[in-house]
Design a protein around this motif. Structure first.
Motif, mmCIF file in Angstrom:
data_model
loop_
_atom_site.group_PDB
_atom_site.id
_atom_site.type_symbol
_atom_site.label_atom_id
_atom_site.label_comp_id
_atom_site.label_asym_id
_atom_site.label_seq_id
_atom_site.Cartn_x
_atom_site.Cartn_y
_atom_site.Cartn_z
ATOM 1 N N GLY A 188 10.225 -24.607 7.344
ATOM 2 C CA GLY A 188 11.253 -24.258 6.526
ATOM 3 C C GLY A 188 11.252 -23.000 5.612
ATOM 4 N N LEU A 194 18.205 -20.959 7.651
ATOM 5 C CA LEU A 194 17.898 -22.421 7.226
ATOM 6 C C LEU A 194 19.143 -22.863 6.301
ATOM 7 C CD1 LEU A 194 15.191 -24.399 7.232
ATOM 8 C CD2 LEU A 194 14.945 -23.639 4.872
ATOM 9 N N ASP A 195 19.799 -22.197 5.614
ATOM 10 C CA ASP A 195 20.739 -22.553 4.987
ATOM 11 C C ASP A 195 21.886 -22.956 5.810
ATOM 12 O OD1 ASP A 195 19.868 -21.751 2.422
ATOM 13 O OD2 ASP A 195 20.808 -19.927 2.156
ATOM 14 N N ALA A 198 20.951 -26.637 7.039
ATOM 15 C CA ALA A 198 21.035 -27.611 6.095
ATOM 16 C C ALA A 198 22.479 -27.977 5.724
ATOM 17 C CB ALA A 198 20.323 -27.062 4.643
ATOM 18 N N SER A 208 19.282 -26.419 1.171
ATOM 19 C CA SER A 208 18.207 -26.210 2.139
ATOM 20 C C SER A 208 16.982 -26.495 1.101
ATOM 21 C CB SER A 208 17.953 -24.991 2.749
ATOM 22 O OG SER A 208 18.023 -23.969 1.766
#
Length: 256
Positions: A188, A194-195, A198, A208
């Motif tokens: 991560g 990644l946002d 998530a 995230s």
């Protein structure tokens, strides 16, 4: 003296995130850098950041899923800086989350087209150029999803396993011709990608950090700069006996 002084580096997906961090690190360590992305504004900004910091950079918008654009990118790098020593094939997408049986084929095709085919096309063009000048180093961006599975991300997982496999194979094929090929496998990392994941996984209920910090043994997700440090080291002469590895940079995630 930087660890890639007087080298010429190419970084794809350099408009933001890990790609931008890698481009800035290459420049800080002495390389001239060609930066590329489908996001013209983002990659132009990266080139400006390098220039403001005293480095030398050029930029070109390119879609790595298109062979002609990849070949033009490598040719432009050589035209601008005279050669190609280091390449960081970072461009990639996460796509849509869904169980395998529910995955739309256009989502699968788009992810594989950019992440797997795009990396393959980049390596083809980069290796061809490096063979002309006696060698070089390539670092591909895979993921911990190229080492283990993640429910809901079958196309992404497939694409990153493909990147890791191609990395090993290219290392075997070109090691005795002066070309090293490695991949890094981030866990991560604090990026837009990644946002997005998530948000898809929790329907916006968690950030995230909230979702993934506790899942990493080190207690947090990583930063793009932390991945960039490894990328540039692997591309440098400091890693002269390192090739064919798929190296996690994941705060201990896959050690669990």
């Amino acid at each position: 003296m930087g660890i890639v002084d007087d080298k010429v580096a190419l970084v794809t997906g350099a408009g933001a995130g890990i790609g931008r961090a890698a481009a800035l690190r290459f420049a800080a360590e002495g390389a001239k850098v060609m930066v590329s992305d489908v996001n013209a504004e983002g990659v132009e900004e990266t080139a400006k950041m390098i220039g403001k910091a005293g480095g030398e950079a050029a930029f070109l918008k390119a879609d790595i899923a298109e062979q002609a654009e990849v070949e033009a990118l490598v040719a432009k790098t050589v035209e601008t800086f005279g050669r190609l020593d280091c390449a960081c094939n970072n461009a990639g997408i996460e796509g849509q989350m869904a169980p395998l049986a529910d995955q739309p084929m256009d989502n699968y095709d788009r992810i594989m087209g950019i992440n797997a085919r795009g990396t393959f096309l980049c390596m083809q063009a980069e290796i061809a150029q490096m063979l002309r000048t006696g060698g070089g180093a390539i670092v591909n961006l895979a993921s911990v999803a190229g080492l283990i599975g993640f429910p809901g991300l079958s196309p992404y997982v497939a694409s990153k396993h493909a990147v890791n496999g191609m990395t090993k194979n290219a290392a075997l094929e070109y090691g005795n011709q002066g070309i090293r090929v490695n991949s890094v496998c981030p866990g991560g990392i604090d990026t837009r990608m990644l946002d997005s994941l998530a948000d898809q996984a929790t329907q916006g209920a968690q950030s995230s950090h909230e979702m993934l910090d506790p899942l990493h043994p080190i207690g947090r997700i990583g930063l793009p700069d932390e991945v960039a440090e490894l990328i540039v080291w692997l591309a440098s002469p400091k890693a002269s006996f390192v090739t064919g590895i798929n190296m996690p940079v994941d705060g201990g995630y896959v050690a669990q």
